[in-house]
Write a protein that holds these residues in place. Structure first.
Motif, PDB file in Angstrom:
ATOM      1  N   TYR A  34       2.814   6.078   2.565  1.00  0.00           N
ATOM      2  CA  TYR A  34       1.626   6.744   3.060  1.00  0.00           C
ATOM      3  C   TYR A  34       1.866   8.251   3.187  1.00  0.00           C
ATOM      4  O   TYR A  34       2.982   8.697   3.394  1.00  0.00           O
ATOM      5  CB  TYR A  34       1.239   6.202   4.449  1.00  0.00           C
ATOM      6  N   THR A  35       0.808   9.024   3.065  1.00  0.00           N
ATOM      7  CA  THR A  35       0.890  10.450   3.331  1.00  0.00           C
ATOM      8  C   THR A  35       0.877  10.671   4.847  1.00  0.00           C
ATOM      9  O   THR A  35       0.692   9.722   5.627  1.00  0.00           O
ATOM     10  CB  THR A  35      -0.303  11.189   2.708  1.00  0.00           C
ATOM     11  N   GLU A  60       0.796  -1.227   0.000  1.00  0.00           N
ATOM     12  CA  GLU A  60       0.000   0.000   0.000  1.00  0.00           C
ATOM     13  C   GLU A  60       0.829   1.279   0.000  1.00  0.00           C
ATOM     14  O   GLU A  60       0.340   2.344  -0.372  1.00  0.00           O
ATOM     15  CB  GLU A  60      -0.916   0.027   1.222  1.00  0.00           C
ATOM     16  N   THR A  88      -2.879   8.159   4.145  1.00  0.00           N
ATOM     17  CA  THR A  88      -3.526   7.722   2.906  1.00  0.00           C
ATOM     18  C   THR A  88      -2.533   6.889   2.103  1.00  0.00           C
ATOM     19  O   THR A  88      -1.425   7.343   1.829  1.00  0.00           O
ATOM     20  CB  THR A  88      -3.964   8.929   2.060  1.00  0.00           C
ATOM     21  N   PRO A  89      -2.889   5.657   1.739  1.00  0.00           N
ATOM     22  CA  PRO A  89      -1.949   4.822   0.975  1.00  0.00           C
ATOM     23  C   PRO A  89      -1.814   5.309  -0.461  1.00  0.00           C
ATOM     24  O   PRO A  89      -2.815   5.496  -1.164  1.00  0.00           O
ATOM     25  CB  PRO A  89      -2.578   3.429   1.032  1.00  0.00           C
ATOM     26  N   LEU A  90      -0.582   5.511  -0.904  1.00  0.00           N
ATOM     27  CA  LEU A  90      -0.332   5.975  -2.268  1.00  0.00           C
ATOM     28  C   LEU A  90      -0.135   4.824  -3.253  1.00  0.00           C
ATOM     29  O   LEU A  90      -0.211   5.019  -4.459  1.00  0.00           O
ATOM     30  CB  LEU A  90       0.904   6.885  -2.287  1.00  0.00           C
ATOM     31  N   LYS A  91       0.166   3.653  -2.730  1.00  0.00           N
ATOM     32  CA  LYS A  91       0.303   2.432  -3.531  1.00  0.00           C
ATOM     33  C   LYS A  91       1.306   2.572  -4.689  1.00  0.00           C
ATOM     34  O   LYS A  91       1.112   2.030  -5.762  1.00  0.00           O
ATOM     35  CB  LYS A  91      -1.059   1.984  -4.066  1.00  0.00           C
ATOM     36  N   GLN A  92       2.389   3.279  -4.421  1.00  0.00           N
ATOM     37  CA  GLN A  92       3.421   3.449  -5.439  1.00  0.00           C
ATOM     38  C   GLN A  92       4.290   2.201  -5.597  1.00  0.00           C
ATOM     39  O   GLN A  92       4.990   2.061  -6.589  1.00  0.00           O
ATOM     40  CB  GLN A  92       4.300   4.655  -5.092  1.00  0.00           C
TER      41      GLN A  92
END
Length: 205
Positions: free
Chosen positions: A50-51, A47, A55-59
């Motif tokens: 995260y910010t 995931e 919030t998961p950025l999923k990069q």
């Protein structure tokens, strides 16, 4: 294990790797901490990043992830050599879901060659959870299994290999090992044995 973290991070300092030191908060109501830690680390890899608002950025969701315990040491100190070993394995063995940089109590007599690279073998019982590289499909399958299984993480992974749900390779010899200076029980010394040793009882006159 701060010293181990610094040393292992240096081994993987080539830009090919994105090194993240992941500290997992310990809850008070978890019976199997190893399973919990591994599942949280795999979730982070799937995931993250995260910010600040979590919030998961999923990069990283499409990337292989290598989970290494902070009780680890390596016989490879040159980051370029480490990159070469890992990258070659990933690029060469496309059908492998898991790559074990460390194993113990393995059924070495059942190894089969992966390719012309004699330092990689197909395995059925790697057992160690010290340092495992997961492709995304292997990561997601093991993470899901850990959510409900009451087995130890090593047994969960071994069972999925035996069921042929995932295919696993091992590096021969290990390129990551348990730091035996951190042993706290007699069982920890078994982690020095890469292969399971079968003994046969004999009768002497």
């Amino acid at each position: 294990c701060d010293t181990n973290i610094a040393t292992i991070s240096k081994c993987f300092s080539d830009p090919y790797f994105q090194v993240q030191v992941c500290a997992v908060e310990t809850p008070g109501n978890i019976n199997n901490l190893e399973n919990y830690y591994l599942r949280k680390a795999l979730t982070y890899a799937a995931e993250g990043p995260y910010t600040k608002e979590l919030t998961p950025l999923k990069q990283w969701s499409h990337l292989p992830c290598l989970i290494i315990k902070d009780s680890s040491i390596s016989n490879i100190s040159d980051p370029k050599i480490m990159k070469s070993r890992v990258q070659t394995a990933i690029d060469t063995v496309q059908q492998a879901d898991l790559f074990f940089l460390c194993k113990w109590n393995d059924t070495c007599d059942k190894y089969t060659d992966v390719s012309s690279d004699k330092q990689l073998k197909w395995t059925l019982q790697p057992t160690a959870t010290q340092a495992i590289l997961f492709r995304p499909n292997g990561r997601d399958l093991i993470k899901t299994e850990l959510e409900t299984s009451t087995l130890a993480a090593a047994d969960v992974i071994n069972s999925q290999i035996v069921k042929k749900k995932v295919m696993a390779t091992v590096f021969v010899p290990n390129i990551i090992d348990f730091d035996i200076d951190l042993a706290t029980s007699a069982a920890d010394y078994y982690k020095l044995n890469e292969c399971a040793v079968q003994t046969t009882a004999t009768t002497n006159s």
